[in-house]
Enzyme design. Structure first.
Site, PDB file in Angstrom:
ATOM      1  N   GLY A 135       0.674  -1.358   0.004  1.00  0.00           N
ATOM      2  CA  GLY A 135       0.053  -0.001  -0.097  1.00  0.00           C
ATOM      3  C   GLY A 135       0.959   1.144   0.088  1.00  0.00           C
ATOM      4  N   GLY A 162       4.281   1.088  -0.461  1.00  0.00           N
ATOM      5  CA  GLY A 162       5.302   0.955  -1.667  1.00  0.00           C
ATOM      6  C   GLY A 162       5.134   1.169  -3.071  1.00  0.00           C
ATOM      7  NE  ARG A 196      -1.577   2.366  13.456  1.00  0.00           N
ATOM      8  CZ  ARG A 196      -2.027   3.424  14.092  1.00  0.00           C
ATOM      9  NH1 ARG A 196      -2.477   3.348  15.213  1.00  0.00           N
ATOM     10  NH2 ARG A 196      -1.676   4.783  13.628  1.00  0.00           N
ATOM     11  NE  ARG A 254       2.496   5.069  13.822  1.00  0.00           N
ATOM     12  CZ  ARG A 254       1.503   5.881  14.346  1.00  0.00           C
ATOM     13  NH1 ARG A 254       1.194   6.011  15.485  1.00  0.00           N
ATOM     14  NH2 ARG A 254       1.032   6.775  13.357  1.00  0.00           N
ATOM     15  CB  ILE A 291       8.532   3.530   5.960  1.00  0.00           C
ATOM     16  CG1 ILE A 291       9.051   4.672   5.282  1.00  0.00           C
ATOM     17  CG2 ILE A 291       6.945   3.488   6.064  1.00  0.00           C
ATOM     18  CD1 ILE A 291       8.737   4.747   3.798  1.00  0.00           C
ATOM     19  CG  ASP A 319       4.911  11.878  13.190  1.00  0.00           C
ATOM     20  OD1 ASP A 319       3.748  11.245  12.815  1.00  0.00           O
ATOM     21  OD2 ASP A 319       5.659  11.027  13.515  1.00  0.00           O
ATOM     22  NE  ARG A 379      -0.685  11.583   9.342  1.00  0.00           N
ATOM     23  CZ  ARG A 379      -0.623  10.215  10.019  1.00  0.00           C
ATOM     24  NH1 ARG A 379       0.254   9.831  10.739  1.00  0.00           N
ATOM     25  NH2 ARG A 379      -1.265   9.368   9.275  1.00  0.00           N
ATOM     26  CG  HIS A 439       6.511   7.449  13.384  1.00  0.00           C
ATOM     27  ND1 HIS A 439       6.036   8.247  13.097  1.00  0.00           N
ATOM     28  CD2 HIS A 439       6.001   6.233  12.611  1.00  0.00           C
ATOM     29  CE1 HIS A 439       5.173   8.219  11.920  1.00  0.00           C
ATOM     30  NE2 HIS A 439       5.179   6.864  11.768  1.00  0.00           N
TER      31      HIS A 439
END
Length: 336
Positions: free
Chosen positions: A33, A35, A102, A108, A138, A171, A174, A198
């Site tokens: 998703g 990648g 997730r 996480r 990531i 982060d 956002r 994170h």
């Protein structure tokens, strides 16, 4: 005049890649998703000359599809463990979004068991096949997968703390977007450093250091901080079981990779936050603004001057951060 400006901006944009540098970049987990859109963004960049895509399934298709795009990067797909070494050979930058996402109700940290094994396996391959490469992780939980990567590299005697990065850029992205929205600013001109880790409360936006300078009443600042910390969960809930943040993460991963490539090409003054080995706090790993250079981290710029509200957030994040770091280190220590 416009066409002249356009030509000049193109020359500025293409200059590093055409005249200075040919970068081979690998994406491990390229069919997933994150990648796929990440690979698309990298293929679209003049900074990348070779794109090496690896995953356990579907990579030949993703590579064939991307190879039809009219940009200079050559694209090769590799599939399965036996092709991992070939995928990494000669790579200068390796970006790793591999792992499971997730689902609603998961933290996480719930991803740890699956993703820890995946990241350890891929870090082991990097240590064997491209020990000098910049490694950008990531895969969540980043607070544990960076210690895992570091410990695996140490086992091979090739660990360089200036070349291993936990990508926390989402982060920052956002925080920039949310602050811009609240203040009616252009998000492209907003820069909020985000430090710590994170995950949840380890994500610490330094609104006091925002450029341009912004101020919020206490209740709004608290709500904004909470939204930045839980923004990933916001997306997980909205996708209702269909995954987590993939498109914004791909954008953030590409932004970090481009900054790194720019710095490796000799561009000066490139600063990004990332979760790295650090002496800035009592935590072994901590995200702060980093000056990037030809060899990775040129200088850790540290926390700088922070507000009392932010000091409290840092103090409250410490125990969770230390626990996540230890969990990653213990995982490698107990590996067969």
């Amino acid at each position: 005049v416009l066409s002249k400006l356009f030509t000049e901006s193109l020359i500025t944009w293409f200059k590093p890649s055409f005249f200075w540098h040919n970068a081979k970049v690998a994406v491990l987990g390229a069919s997933g998703g994150i990648g796929q859109p990440l690979s698309l963004l990298l293929k679209n960049s003049p900074l990348v000359s070779e794109l090496s895509l690896y995953d356990i399934a579907h990579t030949p298709g993703v590579a064939a599809d991307l190879s039809h795009i009219e940009t200079r990067a050559t694209v090769t797909g590799y599939m399965g463990a036996d092709q991992l070494g070939a995928a990494l050979k000669g790579c200068e930058v390796v970006v790793i979004p591999a792992g499971v996402p997730r689902k609603p109700g998961m933290t996480r940290d719930d991803l740890f068991n699956t993703n820890a094994t995946i990241v350890a396996t891929l870090a082991d391959a990097c240590a064997r096949h491209c020990p000098q490469a910049m490694i950008c992780i990531i895969s969540n939980p980043v607070n544990s997968t960076i210690p895992i990567t570091s410990e695996v590299m140490k086992k091979h005697g090739v660990y360089n703390p200036n070349r291993v990065f936990g990508v926390t850029t989402l982060d920052i992205v956002r925080a920039n977007a949310f602050v811009a929205e609240l203040k009616g600013l252009d998000p492209a001109r907003v820069n909020v450093p985000v430090v710590g880790g994170h995950a949840g409360k380890t994500i610490i936006p330094l609104i006091s250091q925002c450029t341009p300078k912004v101020e919020f009443p206490t209740d709004q600042l608290s709500a904004l901080t909470g939204r930045i910390q839980e923004a990933g969960t916001e997306v997980v809930k909205a996708k209702a079981g269909a995954g987590s943040a993939t498109l914004s993460m791909a954008y953030a991963g590409a932004r970090f990779t481009f900054s790194l490539l720019d710095a490796m090409n000799g561009k000066e003054g490139v600063v990004e936050c990332a979760f790295v080995r650090s002496e800035e706090t009592e935590c072994k790993y901590f995200s702060t603004p980093l000056l990037l250079g030809k060899n990775g981290i040129e200088k850790n710029l540290g926390l700088g001057k922070i507000s009392a509200f932010e000091e409290k957030l840092v103090a409250e994040a410490m125990d969770e951060l230390k626990g996540s770091i230890k969990k990653g280190e213990d995982f490698v220590a107990n590996m067969k």
